[in-house]
Design a protein around this motif. Structure first.
Motif, PDB file in Angstrom:
ATOM      1  N   LEU A 126       0.490  -0.984   0.114  1.00  0.00           N
ATOM      2  CA  LEU A 126      -0.204  -0.212  -0.263  1.00  0.00           C
ATOM      3  C   LEU A 126       1.258   1.027  -0.104  1.00  0.00           C
ATOM      4  O   LEU A 126       1.994   0.997   0.708  1.00  0.00           O
ATOM      5  N   THR A 127       1.027   1.803  -0.710  1.00  0.00           N
ATOM      6  CA  THR A 127       1.174   3.520  -0.437  1.00  0.00           C
ATOM      7  C   THR A 127       0.864   4.906   0.861  1.00  0.00           C
ATOM      8  O   THR A 127      -0.664   5.251   0.172  1.00  0.00           O
ATOM      9  N   PRO A 128       1.491   4.780   1.399  1.00  0.00           N
ATOM     10  CA  PRO A 128       1.160   5.937   2.232  1.00  0.00           C
ATOM     11  C   PRO A 128       0.934   7.239   2.039  1.00  0.00           C
ATOM     12  O   PRO A 128       1.717   7.161   1.201  1.00  0.00           O
ATOM     13  N   VAL A 147       7.965  20.056   8.489  1.00  0.00           N
ATOM     14  CA  VAL A 147       8.028  18.719   7.686  1.00  0.00           C
ATOM     15  C   VAL A 147       9.260  17.441   7.361  1.00  0.00           C
ATOM     16  O   VAL A 147       8.686  17.034   7.634  1.00  0.00           O
ATOM     17  N   VAL A 148      10.581  18.719   7.154  1.00  0.00           N
ATOM     18  CA  VAL A 148      11.548  16.788   6.922  1.00  0.00           C
ATOM     19  C   VAL A 148      11.107  16.015   7.825  1.00  0.00           C
ATOM     20  O   VAL A 148      11.303  15.046   7.756  1.00  0.00           O
ATOM     21  N   ASP A 149      11.237  16.911   9.227  1.00  0.00           N
ATOM     22  CA  ASP A 149      12.185  15.480  10.446  1.00  0.00           C
ATOM     23  C   ASP A 149      10.636  14.958  10.634  1.00  0.00           C
ATOM     24  O   ASP A 149      10.474  13.650  10.846  1.00  0.00           O
ATOM     25  N   GLN A 150       8.898  15.557   9.846  1.00  0.00           N
ATOM     26  CA  GLN A 150       8.327  14.637   9.604  1.00  0.00           C
ATOM     27  C   GLN A 150       8.011  13.001   8.727  1.00  0.00           C
ATOM     28  O   GLN A 150       7.727  12.246   9.215  1.00  0.00           O
ATOM     29  N   VAL A 169       3.382  12.642   0.256  1.00  0.00           N
ATOM     30  CA  VAL A 169       2.983  13.325   1.346  1.00  0.00           C
ATOM     31  C   VAL A 169       2.277  14.668   1.274  1.00  0.00           C
ATOM     32  O   VAL A 169       2.793  15.342   0.261  1.00  0.00           O
ATOM     33  N   ALA A 170       1.139  14.640   2.084  1.00  0.00           N
ATOM     34  CA  ALA A 170       0.191  15.838   1.855  1.00  0.00           C
ATOM     35  C   ALA A 170       0.578  16.502   3.175  1.00  0.00           C
ATOM     36  O   ALA A 170       0.900  16.572   4.035  1.00  0.00           O
ATOM     37  N   LEU A 208       4.465  14.959  -3.527  1.00  0.00           N
ATOM     38  CA  LEU A 208       4.144  16.219  -2.780  1.00  0.00           C
ATOM     39  C   LEU A 208       3.275  17.103  -3.475  1.00  0.00           C
ATOM     40  O   LEU A 208       2.758  17.992  -3.817  1.00  0.00           O
ATOM     41  N   LEU A 209       2.151  16.227  -1.777  1.00  0.00           N
ATOM     42  CA  LEU A 209       0.885  17.588  -2.756  1.00  0.00           C
ATOM     43  C   LEU A 209       0.688  18.487  -1.411  1.00  0.00           C
ATOM     44  O   LEU A 209       1.369  18.737  -0.223  1.00  0.00           O
TER      45      LEU A 209
END
Length: 261
Positions: A126-128, A147-150, A169-170, A208-209
């Motif tokens: 599955l794609t996260p 954001v980068v750290d998360q 990544v949303a 990237l969304l």
């Protein structure tokens, strides 16, 4: 036409009842069927309904991808109320929303739990759809760092041996979710440029969304700083889905379908 691809998606959260979800999915599937950008494969649209609607939505929404709104941080076993990645994959789900701000804030999800959920999703094909974003308004550099750290906290370990796996990544600044207006486009562009520059080498297939009160015009305003949008309540009206799909088609150089007579 352009070589660019755009991804759009939305989560219905717990807003709709069962039959309302299925009617909405059917209406949006009809809109996507009429889109030249979807037909060429340049535009992808995914939908995350509530758990009970997943099997029927997978059928109605095909061939477009369906996402679950969450996944268990464990393999199948004695976990009452949870839903495993294995079962989601079995019924045809292709993506999983993980780490949304509401899950972090209301249910206390930690970075460690989110990383485990990402690992479960990836292990079952599955794609996260990893949701990230700064909780408070700060500088562009501070937001990009959060954001980068998360992203690294959630994906670095699961993707250590398979960095070429696709992940979505949303980016949704928490202070902008549900706001009357989205965050300024120049701010989002600057943050996304910094995030992409830092992450592109570690995650080779990263989509990237942007979310956070995104609607018509947002995609145009953000340009190629993002790969698409994670849409909110605005698209509860299918006519608004059509507006964003048409906008994406224009950006991709595809003709706008003629209105139904």
């Amino acid at each position: 036409m352009t070589d660019r691809r755009i991804v759009l998606g939305t989560s219905l959260k717990m807003y709709f009842g069962h039959q309302q979800t299925l009617r909405w999915a059917s209406a949006v599937a009809d809109i996507l069927a009429a889109s030249p950008a979807v037909e060429t494969g340049q535009l992808e649209f995914f939908l995350a309904p509530a758990f009970p609607a997943l099997p029927e939505t997978v059928r109605i929404f095909a061939p477009h991808p369906v996402a679950a709104q969450d996944v268990a941080a464990a393999e199948p076993g004695a976990f009452t109320g949870e839903v495993s990645a294995a079962e989601l994959a079995e019924i045809g789900v292709r993506l999983v929303e993980i780490g949304h701000a509401e899950r972090r804030r209301l249910f206390g999800e930690t970075d460690a739990q989110i990383a485990t959920k990402c690992a479960m999703a990836l292990a079952h094909g599955l794609t996260p759809v990893l949701c990230v974003g700064e909780p408070e308004l700060g500088t562009v550099a501070e937001a990009a760092r959060v954001v980068v750290d998360q992203v690294d906290a959630a994906l670095a370990a699961p993707l250590r041996d398979t960095p070429d796996r696709r992940v979505i990544v949303a980016y949704e600044p928490q202070w902008a979710i549900g706001a009357a207006e989205p965050a300024p486009a120049d701010r989002i562009r600057a943050i996304c440029d910094l995030v992409r520059d830092e992450l592109r080498e570690r995650y080779s297939d990263l989509v990237l969304l942007y979310g956070g009160s995104a609607g018509p015009g947002t995609l145009t305003g953000l340009g190629d700083a993002v790969d698409g949008l994670f849409l909110g309540r605005f698209v509860h009206d299918p006519r608004n889905v059509a507006r964003v799909v048409d906008e994406a088609g224009r950006l991709l150089g595809c003709p706008t379908p003629a209105p139904a007579s």
